[in-house]
Structure formats: C-alpha cells, structure tokens
Design a protein around this motif. Structure first.
Motif, short mmCIF file in Angstrom:
data_model
loop_
_atom_site.label_atom_id
_atom_site.label_comp_id
_atom_site.label_asym_id
_atom_site.label_seq_id
_atom_site.Cartn_x
_atom_site.Cartn_y
_atom_site.Cartn_z
N ILE A 92 0.90 -1.25 0.14
CA ILE A 92 -0.05 0.04 -0.11
C ILE A 92 0.82 1.36 0.24
O ILE A 92 0.65 2.13 -0.74
CB ILE A 92 -1.08 -0.02 1.24
N ASN A 93 1.98 1.24 0.86
CA ASN A 93 2.73 2.23 0.82
C ASN A 93 3.62 2.43 -0.66
O ASN A 93 3.70 3.59 -0.87
CB ASN A 93 3.95 2.28 2.08
N TRP A 94 3.75 1.40 -0.93
CA TRP A 94 4.68 1.32 -2.17
C TRP A 94 3.82 2.14 -3.38
O TRP A 94 4.10 2.66 -4.28
CB TRP A 94 4.96 -0.17 -2.77
N LEU A 95 2.47 1.61 -3.35
CA LEU A 95 1.50 2.17 -4.40
C LEU A 95 1.33 3.67 -4.07
O LEU A 95 1.22 4.46 -5.04
CB LEU A 95 -0.03 1.72 -4.14
N GLY A 96 1.46 4.38 -3.04
CA GLY A 96 1.16 5.69 -2.71
C GLY A 96 2.48 6.32 -3.10
O GLY A 96 2.35 7.38 -3.60
N GLU A 97 3.63 5.73 -3.03
CA GLU A 97 4.96 6.29 -3.58
C GLU A 97 4.96 6.24 -4.85
O GLU A 97 5.54 7.25 -5.56
CB GLU A 97 6.06 5.60 -2.71
N THR A 98 4.44 5.31 -5.47
CA THR A 98 4.89 5.18 -7.00
C THR A 98 3.66 5.62 -7.95
O THR A 98 4.09 6.26 -9.10
CB THR A 98 4.86 3.67 -7.19
N LEU A 99 2.45 5.74 -7.49
CA LEU A 99 1.41 6.11 -8.53
C LEU A 99 1.20 7.69 -8.56
O LEU A 99 1.37 8.30 -7.47
CB LEU A 99 0.08 5.18 -8.03
N PRO A 100 1.13 8.18 -9.76
CA PRO A 100 0.70 9.54 -9.75
C PRO A 100 -0.69 9.91 -9.21
O PRO A 100 -1.62 8.96 -9.04
CB PRO A 100 0.67 9.83 -11.28
N ALA A 101 -0.81 11.38 -8.59
CA ALA A 101 -1.98 11.51 -8.03
C ALA A 101 -3.19 11.35 -9.09
O ALA A 101 -2.88 11.67 -10.48
CB ALA A 101 -2.00 13.04 -7.72
N GLY A 102 -4.34 10.79 -8.50
CA GLY A 102 -5.66 10.89 -9.39
C GLY A 102 -5.54 9.33 -10.13
O GLY A 102 -6.51 9.20 -11.15
N SER A 103 -4.83 8.45 -9.66
CA SER A 103 -4.67 7.11 -10.30
C SER A 103 -6.08 6.32 -9.76
O SER A 103 -6.50 6.76 -8.82
CB SER A 103 -3.44 6.31 -10.01
N THR A 104 -6.05 5.13 -10.66
CA THR A 104 -7.08 4.38 -10.29
C THR A 104 -6.56 2.89 -10.05
O THR A 104 -5.63 2.42 -10.76
CB THR A 104 -8.09 4.27 -11.41
N VAL A 105 -6.88 2.27 -8.67
CA VAL A 105 -6.32 0.91 -8.34
C VAL A 105 -7.53 0.12 -8.29
O VAL A 105 -8.75 0.48 -7.91
CB VAL A 105 -5.59 1.18 -6.89
N ALA A 106 -7.53 -1.08 -8.94
CA ALA A 106 -8.56 -2.00 -9.15
C ALA A 106 -8.15 -3.28 -8.43
O ALA A 106 -7.28 -3.62 -8.41
CB ALA A 106 -8.81 -2.11 -10.45
N SER A 107 -9.15 -4.01 -8.22
CA SER A 107 -9.12 -5.26 -7.59
C SER A 107 -10.45 -6.08 -7.79
O SER A 107 -11.44 -5.40 -7.92
CB SER A 107 -8.79 -5.27 -6.07
N ASP A 108 -10.47 -7.41 -7.75
CA ASP A 108 -11.86 -7.97 -7.36
C ASP A 108 -12.05 -7.86 -5.98
O ASP A 108 -11.67 -8.54 -5.29
CB ASP A 108 -11.73 -9.55 -7.86
#
Length: 591
Positions: A97-113
């Motif tokens: 989760i921290n990795w996603l916050g550090e890596t993804l640009p603002a306004g991104s969309t994360v998906a999951s089943d």
C-alpha cells in the motif's frame, strides 16, 4: 497462456479501463487461508504456489509481496513469469500500500476483485491513498482470461451431532446474539468458513485440509440464515438446522439479502473476515459495526467435549508418528527414502488410525538445506533423497473425527555437526521454555513469543515466523484470534485455548530446525498477585535427545523434557506392539 501472456492480457484490460494498478490478493470471498481451486488466482497469474502473498501489477511493473517463509520458493517459482519478488520487512503487513502511494501519480485508479479484498485491506487502501486522490474500484481481470476455470466445489457437507461437539447450534447462536446486543447490532454477517462451521456444527470438504463448506450466514436476534448450495445438505439435515432456528438459502443469494437490509438498521461485520465488495452492497443508511466475530473468540475456547476428543486424537496421532520415526531411523541408508516417500509413509501410518479424515495441511518434509525453508513443499523436481547424515524436519498434522493435530519434529539421521547439535538444543530450549511457562491472567501472545525466543536471541539468532497459532477442533489448523508472535495483538490467552509453540532456527544452504507442540491453557494457581495460567502439553510424540547438548539446558528444562518423554511412553505404549514399545522406551529414556 504463458504467465507473460496472462500479464499482458491483464494490462490490456487495465489500459482499456484507465486503471493504473491491479491487485490480486491470496483470498476468496470468505478470506480463507487455504483456497478452493476456483480462487487460486495467484498461482494462475504468476505460478507462485505459496499460501500468502499479494500480486501488484502496474503498466511497467509486476511484483509479488510475500514474507520470509517464501523468499526462496517465490524466487524459483516466479522465474520467467514477468513478476518480481518484493520481500516483506514485516510478516503480514500490507507494505504494497505504501509502495502504491509512493509510485502512482495523483488521481490514479487502483482496481481489484473486491470479493477477494478484505474490508480491512480496502479501508487501508482507501485511507492511505486518498490523500493523492487515488481511488479504488472493483474489476475482475482474471475471469475473462481464465479458460477452464475450476468451478466451485459441490461435495456434500455434513452435520456433527451435539454429543460429539459439546454444544448445540441454538446455544451457540444465543451466545453470539448476546454479544451482538452488547454492540447494539441488529444483524451480523459471517463469511469466514471456520466460524460458520463452528456456529452451525457443520463440516465439509470444499477446501483442502480444512473441513469447511462454502457458505455465508446472516444472523439477527430472531433469525439465522445459512447461505449454502442446498444440494450439499440432505432434507433431514435442513430440518435439523431449522429446529435450531436456521433457515437454509442458496449460496448466491447473500448479496441480495445484504442489499435488502432495512434502512437505518445496524450490522456487525468483522473487517478481517469479510470482503470489501459486500460492504459496498449494503444500503447507505445501514450502520456498520466493525469488530472481531464473536464466534471467533467463542470458538477459540474449547469445551470439555472438544478437549477430551482432541486428547484422543493426539494419542492416535502419536501412535502414527512413533511408527513413522521408528521406520525412518531403522531404514535410513538401507532403502531409498525421499522427502515425498517419507511424507507418504507418514500419511499411511495416520490412515491406519480410526477416525482419520486427512492431513490438516501439506506435510513439510524437508531434508538438510530444504529445512531452512520454513514452508518448503517437496515436489518431483526438488524431492531429495535422505542419507544417514544431517537433519530431517517433518512438520505435519492430521484431521480426525474429532480433533486437529499439528506437530513438528526434527530428526537426526547421523553424522551431525557441532552447529546442528547446538542449534537443535537452542530450539528445544525455546520450545520447553514456552511450554513450561506460568503466566498471569491477561498475558498476550507477544509476551509468550518473546519468552520462547529468549534462548535463541541470547545467541544472536532469530526466526522470521511467529512462535504459535491457535488450532481448531476438527477445523482449521490455523485459528485465531490468539497468536504467539511479535505483533502487539491485544488478545489475551484464555483458559481452554489450544495454541502451537514452534520456535526454529534456519540456516540457508545448511539446515533448518523446528520443534512444535500443541498446548492447552489451564488454570495453574491463585496467589495474592492474581490468577496464574499454565500449559498442558497436548501433543504426544517423542522428542529425540541424541544430539542434545545437555550442558546448554537448565535443570528445569531437563526435568520438563524427561517428564514429557516419560508421559509420551506412558500414553502411547498401550497401543503399540512389543517391538514398538521397546524402540519407544529407548527413544524416550531420560537424559
């Protein structure tokens, strides 16, 4: 499709939906540890077959986050898959989760089943990523590319009669309803399969190793609904449940039932044991109370019937283990024995025992360096031949009518090094220190974990897994809410709980050592300082002493070891042949 092709197909769907990251947890809608084939998504997508991990896919990176138990296994199984191993620093922590916050640009969309995402994980993702405007959405990118996906299991379930389990369904529901009242909750969703199995005295074989059945439950103060494939139960079993106030409904109707809860009502949901998707189908006005399932706590405290039957199962398991250990030491170097053939031989001895149902998990049969992999699983490719030297670690368990076992012994096969002998003794010291502990009421698992690790820590050594876990009654071999590990879990160790104590030392490329007993929390004494508890040893299996460095043991540890092995001989000898008794007498002689 190859793993690379599957990864490409997932990314194509992500691109079409403007999704920047896709998560694949190791879970099903019930947040199970062991999964039906239909939900083995991580093996399908990446080839990794460990029981814990999360895949994270972005447009330019794909990684598996898992803990130290699986580092070597993951590195091997991910080769050529397009996925990289990301090593967790702390077991069970969602560091991705921290990795996603550090890596993804603002306004991104994360998906999951989101049927595979726990409410706890969904809440953490939402909270930690919202400051960058990152949103979470539901997408299933695996089903469209999963040809011949296994269907959900259809094996029949069965009910356990009250005299074999010690408490009626109606009585258990009454206890749960009492807990719900204290939270002012009108409804209660139960998705975790072992909680449902306990509540409704039902068992099945929908999941390998865990005798559970795919189902959901929705409980109110005056009604209980069990959502299950109706074909799994006979009409007589449905009527028996109905007499206890339980209505049987089709498995797939759970979503409709949740969506139709009354406006402004309240529902009790365990965030660790329910999926994020079902939280979202609730009417907006429904108040959600997020706490641990009452049944999870109630189930952990075994009643007298459960304890008596578990002790019987332990004797049966001890007989099988004794015959196996005797066979190993008498045949090593004389016939070919491999990791897989040894595991099969152990199962054959268990199958001879009345009431044996199956293994409680995949046997860890690990010779020499393979023992340094805490969750090693022998395969046709890795199957090592045992030689009359070094150490052989066997971590195994059985499901019996009625009782669940889990035991680890490390066997000396000969020509042991000084390091092996010292490490074996240190692990034994830790296990004994945990087992002989007296502790005040209110003690938590992290305190017992530290005491068990003390003799290992004092030699500058540590191990990366927890010291112990709860164990079910003819149920899941891994059961909460209690654990013995370094995390600050506030659950106190209560009377009637069954927990493992299993310290270890692992030297990559050399050997691994683990010794494990199951223990039952009992009352010890009452003093001016309060009530004190202790542990009853439930596991009945000899502990080998041939390579023990006696000078490293304290007198109290020697006394415990000798008393334990004497107890093993006393309890198993009536069920063994004269030849087996002679062998066990030597194996358990005092040091």
């Amino acid at each position: 499709m190859t793993y690379i092709e599957k990864l490409s197909a997932i990314r194509e769907q992500m691109k079409a939906d403007n999704v920047h990251a896709y998560l694949i947890p190791s879970a099903d809608p019930h947040m199970s540890e062991y999964l039906p084939k239909h939900y083995k998504c991580i093996p399908f997508a990446s080839g990794f077959r460990g029981s814990a991990g999360t895949l994270v896919i972005t447009h330019d990176f794909a990684g598996l986050w898992t803990d130290s138990r699986y580092f070597e296994q993951a590195a091997e199984q991910l080769a050529g898959s397009g996925f990289e191993l990301v090593k967790l620093k702390v077991q069970h922590m969602p560091e991705y989760i921290n990795w996603l916050g550090e890596t993804l640009p603002a306004g991104s969309t994360v998906a999951s089943d989101e049927k595979l995402l726990s409410i706890l994980s969904g809440d953490l993702l939402t909270k930690n990523l919202s400051n960058k405007g990152i949103t979470l959405t539901h997408k299933d990118y695996l089903n469209p590319i999963w040809e011949d996906r296994p269907s959900l299991p259809t094996d029949p379930a069965f009910l356990i009669e009250e005299q074999h389990i010690g408490q009626s369904v109606s009585s258990k529901l009454a206890e749960v309803r009492k807990a719900l009242s204290s939270f002012q909750a009108e409804y209660h969703l139960v998705s975790s399969l072992d909680d449902i199995a306990w509540l409704f005295n039902i068992r099945g074989k929908d999941v390998n190793y865990n005798p559970v059945v795919l189902s959901f439950a929705l409980i109110s103060q005056d009604h209980a609904k069990l959502f299950i494939n109706p074909s799994k139960l006979t009409e007589a079993e449905k009527q028996a449940l109905l007499k206890n106030g339980v209505e049987v409904l089709p498995y797939e109707e759970i979503e409709t039932a949740l969506s139709r809860l009354p406006e402004n009502s309240s529902i009790f949901i365990d965030p660790k044991r329910n999926c994020f998707a079902y939280l979202k189908v609730l009417p907006a006005s429904v108040k959600v109370i997020k706490e641990t399932n009452p049944s999870t706590i109630l189930k952990a405290v075994k009643n007298n019937t459960e304890l008596a039957n578990t002790r019987t199962a332990m004797v049966k398991d001890g007989v099988a283990l004794t015959r196996f250990f005797k066979w190993i030491v008498e045949n090593i170097g004389k016939i070919k024995i491999t990791e897989l053939s040894a595991a099969a031989k152990l199962r054959s001895y268990r199958e001879e025992q009345e009431g044996f149902v199956g293994d409680s998990f995949t046997t860890i049969s690990a010779y020499k360096a393979h023992g340094a992999l805490p969750h090693y699983s022998a395969s046709a490719e890795s199957d090592a031949t045992l030689q009359p030297e070094s150490l052989f670690l066997v971590d195994s368990g059985g499901q019996y009518f009625y009782g669940t076992t889990d035991v680890t012994r490390t066997i000396s096969l000969g020509k042991n090094t000084e390091e092996e002998c010292i490490d074996y003794t240190l692990v034994l010291k830790g296990m004994i220190d945990g087992c002989k502990l007296r502790f005040p009421q209110g003690t938590c698992g992290y305190q017992i974990d530290a005491i068990t690790r003390r003799p290992i820590w004092e030699n500058g050594i540590n191990y990366g897994h927890g010291t112990g876990h709860g164990v079910g009654y003819f149920l899941n071999v891994h059961e909460g809410p209690q654990v013995f590990n370094p995390t600050n879990n506030p659950v106190a160790i209560e009377l009637g709980m069954i927990t493992s104590i299993e310290p270890g030392i692992y030297r990559p490329g050399k050997h691994g050592i683990r010794i494990e007993n199951l223990v039952h929390t009992i009352a010890d004494s009452a003093t001016e300082f309060g009530d004190f508890y202790a542990f009853e040893a439930l596991t009945i299996a000899p502990i080998n002493t041939t390579i023990v460095k006696k000078e490293l043991l304290e007198q109290s540890e020697i006394t415990w070891l000798n008393n334990y092995n004497a107890m093993v001989f006393e309890k198993l000898s009536p069920f063994l042949t004269e030849e087996e008794n002679n062998w066990l007498k030597t194996e358990t002689q005092a040091i």
